[in-house]
Design a protein around this motif. Structure first.
Motif, PDB file in Angstrom:
ATOM      1  N   LEU A  64      -8.415 -10.936  10.084  1.00 14.55           N
ATOM      2  CA  LEU A  64      -7.301 -10.594   9.354  1.00 14.55           C
ATOM      3  C   LEU A  64      -7.214 -10.744   7.859  1.00 14.55           C
ATOM      4  O   LEU A  64      -7.178  -9.814   7.151  1.00 14.55           O
ATOM      5  CB  LEU A  64      -5.489 -11.657   9.644  1.00 14.55           C
ATOM      6  CG  LEU A  64      -4.574 -10.829  11.026  1.00 14.55           C
ATOM      7  CD1 LEU A  64      -4.226 -11.687  11.118  1.00 14.55           C
ATOM      8  CD2 LEU A  64      -4.624  -9.441  10.831  1.00 14.55           C
ATOM      9  N   SER A 119      -6.873 -16.063  12.576  1.00  9.84           N
ATOM     10  CA  SER A 119      -6.576 -15.339  11.222  1.00  9.84           C
ATOM     11  C   SER A 119      -7.479 -14.652  10.637  1.00  9.84           C
ATOM     12  O   SER A 119      -7.728 -14.424   9.193  1.00  9.84           O
ATOM     13  CB  SER A 119      -5.701 -16.611  10.520  1.00  9.84           C
ATOM     14  OG  SER A 119      -5.085 -17.712  11.373  1.00  9.84           O
ATOM     15  N   ASP A 138       0.440 -12.578  10.650  1.00  5.76           N
ATOM     16  CA  ASP A 138      -0.184 -13.969  10.906  1.00  5.76           C
ATOM     17  C   ASP A 138       0.913 -14.463  11.773  1.00  5.76           C
ATOM     18  O   ASP A 138       1.740 -15.431  10.705  1.00  5.76           O
ATOM     19  CB  ASP A 138      -1.028 -14.158   9.770  1.00  5.76           C
ATOM     20  CG  ASP A 138      -2.000 -15.861  10.790  1.00  5.76           C
ATOM     21  OD1 ASP A 138      -1.805 -15.932  11.857  1.00  5.76           O
ATOM     22  OD2 ASP A 138      -2.716 -16.195   9.642  1.00  5.76           O
ATOM     23  N   LEU A 150      -0.508  -6.378   8.288  1.00  7.78           N
ATOM     24  CA  LEU A 150      -1.153  -7.957   8.854  1.00  7.78           C
ATOM     25  C   LEU A 150      -0.725  -8.254   9.329  1.00  7.78           C
ATOM     26  O   LEU A 150      -0.184  -9.538   7.987  1.00  7.78           O
ATOM     27  CB  LEU A 150      -2.712  -7.755   8.233  1.00  7.78           C
ATOM     28  CG  LEU A 150      -3.326  -6.188   8.162  1.00  7.78           C
ATOM     29  CD1 LEU A 150      -4.152  -7.139   6.766  1.00  7.78           C
ATOM     30  CD2 LEU A 150      -4.299  -5.875   9.289  1.00  7.78           C
ATOM     31  N   TYR A 163      -0.081  -7.379   3.518  1.00 10.83           N
ATOM     32  CA  TYR A 163      -0.007  -9.042   4.852  1.00 10.83           C
ATOM     33  C   TYR A 163       1.366  -9.824   5.050  1.00 10.83           C
ATOM     34  O   TYR A 163       1.435 -10.294   3.493  1.00 10.83           O
ATOM     35  CB  TYR A 163      -1.207 -10.097   4.010  1.00 10.83           C
ATOM     36  CG  TYR A 163      -1.820 -10.805   4.244  1.00 10.83           C
ATOM     37  CD1 TYR A 163      -3.266 -10.109   5.487  1.00 10.83           C
ATOM     38  CD2 TYR A 163      -1.622 -11.972   4.733  1.00 10.83           C
ATOM     39  CE1 TYR A 163      -3.740 -11.627   6.490  1.00 10.83           C
ATOM     40  CE2 TYR A 163      -2.073 -12.954   5.366  1.00 10.83           C
ATOM     41  CZ  TYR A 163      -3.480 -12.770   5.643  1.00 10.83           C
ATOM     42  OH  TYR A 163      -3.945 -13.692   6.351  1.00 10.83           O
TER      43      TYR A 163
END
Length: 225
Positions: free
Chosen positions: A52, A49, A175, A173, A95
């Motif tokens: 990222l 993480s 997560d 991106l 994101y």
């Protein structure tokens, strides 16, 4: 090539412990082509993480380069100014975090429609597309006007993903996008991610679910803790 990460490193200074430094990660190097999905794999605490967040510049890197290639030019995200990075995010980088972060009392449809409105879509069209996206992810229509902060964890995650992908930028991106989802909704998320790949969106993601990671990835990069 859309993104090139070269010898990326991040050290954290713990001010509550007298300024001691700890290493988040180091020597991270990979590249991502247009329309390709790269997954980061590693044990808990290995820095996935954090990688990222460093690419997104939530964390300032301690070393290395992050070269983003666009039609307008190339940028080293490790070196551009904060103001330039904000503009680059707005134009080129999306994101999707693990948790939904929104203002209270704003309905799910408005939250999901906002990225489309920001890109110039009319409010009416944006809200219709948002309704269709929420419906695809199994959010009940009676919840559309309610704040997703009142939803279950899985429902919040689906709203979060819908908001993150409805107006995709050239680099996305992700997560743990499927962390709180059942098998049916994991499949739906992967279906949308495959569509984005076919549209030329480049993606870097982290998955708790091995099967999802292997299905969507063009390449898997191992991070050693």
């Amino acid at each position: 090539m859309r993104l090139e990460v070269k010898n990326l490193a991040k050290r954290f200074t713990i001010h509550t412990r007298g300024g001691v430094e700890i290493e988040g990660f180091s020597n991270i190097s990979f590249s991502v082509k247009k329309g390709s999905f790269l997954s980061l794999r590693g044990s808990s605490g290995s820095g996935k993480s954090s990688v990222l967040k460093t690419i997104y510049r939530s964390y300032l890197p301690s070393g290395g380069a992050i070269c983003l290639h666009t039609d307008e030019g190339s940028y080293d995200l490790a070196k551009v100014s904060d103001s330039a990075m904000l503009e680059i995010r707005e134009r080129y980088i999306g994101y999707v975090s693990q948790f939904l972060q929104v203002l209270p009392r704003i309905g799910a449809v408005d939250i999901v429609a906002t990225p489309l409105v920001q890109k110039g879509e009319s409010e009416a069209v944006a809200k219709q597309k948002a309704r269709e996206m929420l419906d695809f992810f199994g959010i009940k229509e009676e919840l559309f006007s309610l704040s997703p902060l009142t939803f279950s964890g899985g429902e919040q995650q689906r709203v979060n993903i819908a908001k993150g992908i409805i107006a995709p930028k050239m680099l996305l991106l992700l997560d743990e996008p499927t962390a709180s989802l059942d098998a049916t909704n994991r499949k739906k998320v992967l279906e949308k991610l495959h569509t984005l790949k076919n549209e030329g969106v480049s993606m870097i993601g982290i998955f708790h679910d091995k099967a999802s990671m292997e299905e969507i990835s063009n390449e898997i990069y191992d991070i050693q803790g």
